[in-house]
Write a protein that holds these residues in place. Structure first.
Motif, PDB file in Angstrom:
ATOM      1  N   UNK A 194      -8.349  25.906  -6.044  1.00  0.00           N
ATOM      2  CA  UNK A 194      -7.554  26.795  -5.182  1.00  0.00           C
ATOM      3  C   UNK A 194      -6.863  25.978  -4.092  1.00  0.00           C
ATOM      4  N   UNK A 195      -5.581  26.215  -3.937  1.00  0.00           N
ATOM      5  CA  UNK A 195      -4.834  25.517  -2.899  1.00  0.00           C
ATOM      6  C   UNK A 195      -5.080  26.152  -1.548  1.00  0.00           C
ATOM      7  N   UNK A 196      -5.104  25.326  -0.554  1.00  0.00           N
ATOM      8  CA  UNK A 196      -5.348  25.830   0.803  1.00  0.00           C
ATOM      9  C   UNK A 196      -4.052  25.864   1.562  1.00  0.00           C
ATOM     10  N   UNK A 210       6.470  10.412   0.165  1.00  0.00           N
ATOM     11  CA  UNK A 210       5.543   9.395  -0.346  1.00  0.00           C
ATOM     12  C   UNK A 210       6.166   8.512  -1.423  1.00  0.00           C
ATOM     13  N   UNK A 211       7.397   8.816  -1.802  1.00  0.00           N
ATOM     14  CA  UNK A 211       8.047   8.018  -2.844  1.00  0.00           C
ATOM     15  C   UNK A 211       8.395   6.635  -2.318  1.00  0.00           C
ATOM     16  N   UNK A 212       8.205   5.627  -3.157  1.00  0.00           N
ATOM     17  CA  UNK A 212       8.597   4.261  -2.811  1.00  0.00           C
ATOM     18  C   UNK A 212       9.609   3.792  -3.852  1.00  0.00           C
ATOM     19  N   UNK A 253       0.837  -1.215   0.000  1.00  0.00           N
ATOM     20  CA  UNK A 253       0.000   0.000   0.000  1.00  0.00           C
ATOM     21  C   UNK A 253       0.866   1.257   0.000  1.00  0.00           C
ATOM     22  N   UNK A 254       0.415   2.259  -0.695  1.00  0.00           N
ATOM     23  CA  UNK A 254       1.153   3.520  -0.776  1.00  0.00           C
ATOM     24  C   UNK A 254       0.195   4.644  -1.106  1.00  0.00           C
ATOM     25  N   UNK A 255       0.684   5.865  -0.952  1.00  0.00           N
ATOM     26  CA  UNK A 255      -0.093   7.062  -1.272  1.00  0.00           C
ATOM     27  C   UNK A 255       0.550   7.757  -2.457  1.00  0.00           C
ATOM     28  N   UNK A 300      -2.776  15.689  -3.544  1.00  0.00           N
ATOM     29  CA  UNK A 300      -3.652  16.738  -4.067  1.00  0.00           C
ATOM     30  C   UNK A 300      -4.843  16.982  -3.146  1.00  0.00           C
ATOM     31  N   UNK A 301      -5.245  15.960  -2.408  1.00  0.00           N
ATOM     32  CA  UNK A 301      -6.398  16.104  -1.515  1.00  0.00           C
ATOM     33  C   UNK A 301      -5.998  16.511  -0.102  1.00  0.00           C
ATOM     34  N   UNK A 302      -4.963  15.882   0.440  1.00  0.00           N
ATOM     35  CA  UNK A 302      -4.579  16.099   1.838  1.00  0.00           C
ATOM     36  C   UNK A 302      -3.343  16.968   1.995  1.00  0.00           C
ATOM     37  N   UNK A 303      -2.549  17.096   0.919  1.00  0.00           N
ATOM     38  CA  UNK A 303      -1.296  17.834   1.044  1.00  0.00           C
ATOM     39  C   UNK A 303      -0.208  16.942   1.625  1.00  0.00           C
ATOM     40  N   UNK A 304       0.959  17.509   1.852  1.00  0.00           N
ATOM     41  CA  UNK A 304       2.071  16.766   2.418  1.00  0.00           C
ATOM     42  C   UNK A 304       3.296  16.857   1.539  1.00  0.00           C
TER      43      UNK A 304
END
Length: 503
Positions: free
Chosen positions: A501-503, A357-359, A340-342, A348-352
């Motif tokens: 729009x970015x938050x 997140x690279x595997x 599993x990975x993101x 784009x949805x949660x940010x970070x």
């Protein structure tokens, strides 16, 4: 002089070569269409078979035939009924005259009128046929009708009426009955559904094959490097061969990857050649972020992107492969990764932090930014400023970034992503997308500001025109899963134009 003759012979031979190529293409298109539409002639054969059989059954009318055999003689021929009893010359002449006049008399209007009067009807419910034995006075008469009784009544009436009619033409005659007429008990025409059924099946199958041939003749798809240059006016980067595996078990799913030991050497060589030429084009265009797309799902763009990234990483190049098909992510599945990975949809949805997140792919320096779940509202996310920021962050971590994007022939997502890439690699599966659809996709990318580095011909069969790779499908389950079809350019331009729009 010899060179001039050689050039002239080459020019004269070229039309024939073109015809052979066109015939080969037509046969290839026909066979490909037949494999997809083989059910069409089968269905038409079954339908036509049933229709012809039903029509024969529906239109069948049992007919009954009453028959009598007799001789006709003139009084001068003797009273025995034997044509040879009188003068031989005269008997033969009489027989010839009777054989010529008898069928005429049977069908004459005079006899028909007298029959109607005899039967007391306005029209006869049947037909009369007559046969003669050559050079004899032996005759047979048949009355055919849909009613057994009508056939018998017509025949008996003819026996009564004929001598009176013959008096007007050949004089006095005598009919000697050899068989007595009787009411027929069974139809003379038996119902047979086999012939019409076979005829219908043949015509239906032939019609289906003709339709498939017409479909194949009207299809214009890309199958060779020459057509990439001549019909698309694009740079040809290389081809990948068709790949097929012998399945050991039904649960075994082979991965089309250069890391797969069962993959053919021609496929690996095709990827290597593609890498060499693409690096040359990318260096000339100063392209670091490379977008890979196609016209339709199932043309192998994910396979091309994955193997190209693997080949670059094996050559010592820092590569990041990003799955930007936000509607149907498939990079991990294509590489056989089950951890599993993101991916981009999560960022784009949660940010970070994108780097976190690279595997890393086991046994390779290749890193992936790929998730498992589709994104919500992928159209807006593909055009958001956040995606640009993610790619800017990844630019610092790799020499090349390869983006696996949705098909541009169905979706507008790739148009928004094209503005973020430095160059675009366009994958064309040989013999799949029609030329007009490929041109629409290329034009759409051009209008979006994409720089097309070149085209890859995928799934080439045989040994012609370089290398190719086999069709393994996208797993989209049809184009409708995207919610778009051809001819949706207007909708693309008008839908969700405002970036998120970015938050």
């Amino acid at each position: 002089m010899d060179e001039h003759k050689l050039d002239r012979n080459a020019r004269e031979a070229s039309p024939s070569d073109e015809e052979k190529i066109d015939l080969y293409r037509l046969l290839a298109e026909f066979w490909k269409a037949f494999r997809r539409l083989f059910w069409l002639p089968v269905c038409l054969a079954v339908l036509c078979c049933a229709f012809f059989a039903f029509r024969a059954w529906w239109s069948y009318t049992p007919m009954y035939q009453a028959e009598v055999t007799f001789t006709i003689q003139t009084p001068t021929s003797g009273s025995t009924g034997d044509i040879s009893s009188g003068s031989t010359y005269y008997d033969k002449a009489a027989a010839e005259q009777l054989s010529k006049t008898f069928p005429y008399l049977i069908s004459s209007e005079l006899l028909q009128n007298m029959l109607r009067q005899e039967l007391g009807v306005e029209s006869l419910n049947g037909t009369l046929t007559a046969q003669t034995v050559e050079n004899t006075n032996l005759f047979s008469l048949q009355a055919t009708s849909s009613s057994p009784q009508s056939a018998y009544d017509i025949l008996t009436s003819v026996i009564q009426v004929y001598p009176r009619v013959a008096d007007y033409v050949i004089g006095s005659t005598i009919m000697n009955l050899l068989t007595e007429p009787s009411v027929p008990t069974s139809p003379c025409n038996q119902l047979s559904l086999l012939r019409p059924a076979v005829k219908g099946a043949f015509l239906g199958c032939a019609a289906g094959l003709v339709l498939i041939l017409l479909f194949a003749a009207t299809r214009r798809s890309i199958r060779s490097s020459r057509e990439v240059r001549s019909q698309l006016n694009q740079t040809y980067l290389g081809s990948l061969p068709q790949v097929s595996f012998k399945r050991r078990t039904r649960k075994t799913q082979e991965i089309v990857s250069i890391q797969n030991r069962r993959i053919s050497g021609s496929f690996q060589e095709g990827v290597r050649r593609l890498r060499v030429k693409l690096l040359r084009e990318a260096e000339a265009a100063s392209a670091q972020v490379l977008m890979v797309t196609s016209t339709l799902p199932g043309e192998g763009k994910t396979t091309v992107a994955s193997n190209l990234a693997l080949s670059l990483s094996q050559n010592g190049v820092r590569v990041i492969l990003v799955d930007l098909d936000l509607r149907k992510p498939s990079v991990k599945k294509n590489l056989g990764i089950k951890v599993p990975s993101r991916g981009a949809e999560y960022l784009l949805s949660k940010g970070g932090n994108a780097v976190e997140q690279l595997i890393r792919l086991e046994g390779s320096s290749l890193r992936l930014l790929a998730g498992d779940q589709p994104a919500d509202n992928p159209r807006k996310k593909s055009a958001s400023r956040r995606l640009r920021a993610i790619l800017a962050e990844l630019r610092q971590e790799a020499d090349y970034i390869i983006l696996d994007t949705p098909p541009c022939g169905l979706l507008a997502d790739s148009g928004a992503m094209a503005t973020l890439a430095d160059g675009t690699l366009y994958v064309i599966r040989a013999g799949v997308a029609q030329v007009s659809h490929v041109l629409d996709g290329l034009q759409f990318l051009g209008e979006s500001g994409a720089k097309i580095l070149g085209c890859v011909l995928n799934g080439v069969e045989g040994n012609h025109n370089g290398y190719g790779y086999g069709y393994y499908g996208y797993g989209y389950g049809g184009y409708s899963s995207y919610g778009y079809g051809y001819g949706s350019r207007k909708k693309r331009k008008g839908e969700d134009d405002a970036p998120e729009q970015d938050t």
